[in-house]
Motif scaffolding. Structure first.
Motif, mmCIF file in Angstrom:
data_model
loop_
_atom_site.group_PDB
_atom_site.id
_atom_site.type_symbol
_atom_site.label_atom_id
_atom_site.label_comp_id
_atom_site.label_asym_id
_atom_site.label_seq_id
_atom_site.Cartn_x
_atom_site.Cartn_y
_atom_site.Cartn_z
ATOM 1 N N ARG A 69 47.608 63.572 13.405
ATOM 2 C CA ARG A 69 48.521 64.693 13.154
ATOM 3 C C ARG A 69 49.697 64.765 14.117
ATOM 4 O O ARG A 69 50.332 65.804 14.241
ATOM 5 C CB ARG A 69 47.745 65.999 13.211
ATOM 6 N N ILE A 70 49.979 63.658 14.799
ATOM 7 C CA ILE A 70 51.129 63.627 15.704
ATOM 8 C C ILE A 70 51.896 62.348 15.440
ATOM 9 O O ILE A 70 51.301 61.282 15.320
ATOM 10 C CB ILE A 70 50.696 63.687 17.179
ATOM 11 N N ILE A 71 53.212 62.471 15.335
ATOM 12 C CA ILE A 71 54.062 61.286 15.282
ATOM 13 C C ILE A 71 54.975 61.329 16.506
ATOM 14 O O ILE A 71 55.348 62.396 16.978
ATOM 15 C CB ILE A 71 54.855 61.179 13.959
ATOM 16 N N TYR A 72 55.288 60.151 17.024
ATOM 17 C CA TYR A 72 56.035 60.047 18.270
ATOM 18 C C TYR A 72 57.417 59.454 18.035
ATOM 19 O O TYR A 72 57.654 58.795 17.023
ATOM 20 C CB TYR A 72 55.259 59.194 19.279
ATOM 21 N N VAL A 87 51.685 57.505 8.705
ATOM 22 C CA VAL A 87 50.982 58.769 8.952
ATOM 23 C C VAL A 87 51.507 59.843 8.012
ATOM 24 O O VAL A 87 50.734 60.584 7.387
ATOM 25 C CB VAL A 87 51.145 59.205 10.431
ATOM 26 N N LEU A 88 52.828 59.922 7.869
ATOM 27 C CA LEU A 88 53.414 60.913 6.965
ATOM 28 C C LEU A 88 53.030 60.636 5.513
ATOM 29 O O LEU A 88 52.833 61.570 4.736
ATOM 30 C CB LEU A 88 54.936 60.953 7.133
ATOM 31 N N HIS A 108 59.053 68.543 19.213
ATOM 32 C CA HIS A 108 58.986 68.651 20.673
ATOM 33 C C HIS A 108 59.865 67.588 21.315
ATOM 34 O O HIS A 108 60.176 66.571 20.700
ATOM 35 C CB HIS A 108 57.547 68.460 21.159
ATOM 36 N N ALA A 109 60.226 67.832 22.564
ATOM 37 C CA ALA A 109 61.025 66.878 23.346
ATOM 38 C C ALA A 109 60.452 66.820 24.752
ATOM 39 O O ALA A 109 59.686 67.694 25.167
ATOM 40 C CB ALA A 109 62.489 67.327 23.384
ATOM 41 N N ASP A 110 60.843 65.789 25.492
ATOM 42 C CA ASP A 110 60.405 65.738 26.889
ATOM 43 C C ASP A 110 61.321 66.632 27.721
ATOM 44 O O ASP A 110 62.245 67.254 27.214
ATOM 45 C CB ASP A 110 60.335 64.292 27.399
ATOM 46 N N GLU A 111 61.076 66.696 29.013
ATOM 47 C CA GLU A 111 61.770 67.647 29.891
ATOM 48 C C GLU A 111 63.200 67.260 30.239
ATOM 49 O O GLU A 111 63.946 68.072 30.777
ATOM 50 C CB GLU A 111 60.971 67.809 31.183
ATOM 51 N N ARG A 168 57.540 64.233 20.301
ATOM 52 C CA ARG A 168 56.628 64.197 19.159
ATOM 53 C C ARG A 168 56.952 65.271 18.129
ATOM 54 O O ARG A 168 57.702 66.203 18.396
ATOM 55 C CB ARG A 168 55.190 64.400 19.640
ATOM 56 N N VAL A 169 56.329 65.087 16.955
ATOM 57 C CA VAL A 169 56.246 66.138 15.946
ATOM 58 C C VAL A 169 54.760 66.311 15.652
ATOM 59 O O VAL A 169 54.067 65.328 15.368
ATOM 60 C CB VAL A 169 57.012 65.799 14.649
ATOM 61 N N GLU A 170 54.293 67.536 15.748
ATOM 62 C CA GLU A 170 52.904 67.850 15.413
ATOM 63 C C GLU A 170 52.860 68.373 13.983
ATOM 64 O O GLU A 170 53.693 69.186 13.584
ATOM 65 C CB GLU A 170 52.328 68.882 16.372
#
Length: 174
Positions: A69-72, A87-88, A108-111, A168-170
């Motif tokens: 359930r996570i793609i990077y 996965v999709l 999501h993104a990194d910092e 990632r996208v959850e």
């Protein structure tokens, strides 16, 4: 003389071990299907008014939600990688077989980068995943997107390993 008797006895024993009993039709192995796995439902007579896609309790037989359930994503990118497209595709198959289901894609993104930039990047990533699901036949109204930017990291740290896990996208089923 004893050696000859022992030799003959050994030949009979070895010969006896090499024979195979003939199998009867009841012992034959069943044919193995090459069809993809389908959830098992016991046969139901048509007189009960239940179709092939319904269980005995009257509930639809559905495909299980995919476990991945996570793609990077790569650094500063929102393009879907090949493995993540697979996965999709699994999630699109699940959604296609479960028309009542919907999904939320959380980007999501990194910092690294500003807060505003990372929110926009997370949104681009979620929208990219949504476009793939739309192309695979999932209606737009069944897929929502949300961006957390850098606010909800999977891994706290200031290294490439941490950053990779946070880009990632959850895929969330409400």
């Amino acid at each position: 003389m004893k050696k000859l008797v022992l030799l003959i006895l050994a030949v009979f024993i070895l010969h006896g071990c090499g024979t195979q009993p003939k199998s009867t039709p009841s012992q034959a192995l069943p044919n193995i299907s090459t069809e993809p796995y389908q959830p098992y439902a016991p046969p139901v007579s048509q007189s009960q008014g239940i179709d092939d896609n319904t269980s005995l309790k009257g509930t639809p037989i559905t495909q299980a939600i995919p476990t991945e359930r996570i793609i990077y994503f790569d650094f500063d990118q929102s393009e879907i990688r090949f493995n993540d497209r697979l996965v999709l595709e699994q999630h699109a198959a699940y959604l296609a077989s479960n028309p009542q289901a919907s999904v939320r894609l959380e980007g999501h993104a990194d910092e690294r980068g500003s807060r505003e930039y990372n929110l926009a990047l997370g949104e681009r990533r979620a929208l990219a995943a949504k476009r793939v699901l739309n192309i695979l036949g999932i209606d737009n109204y069944r897929v929502s997107t949300l961006s957390y930017g850098e606010e909800m990291p999977l891994e706290y740290g200031h290294s490439e390993v941490s950053w990779q896990r946070n880009r990632r996208v959850e895929i969330v089923y409400p």
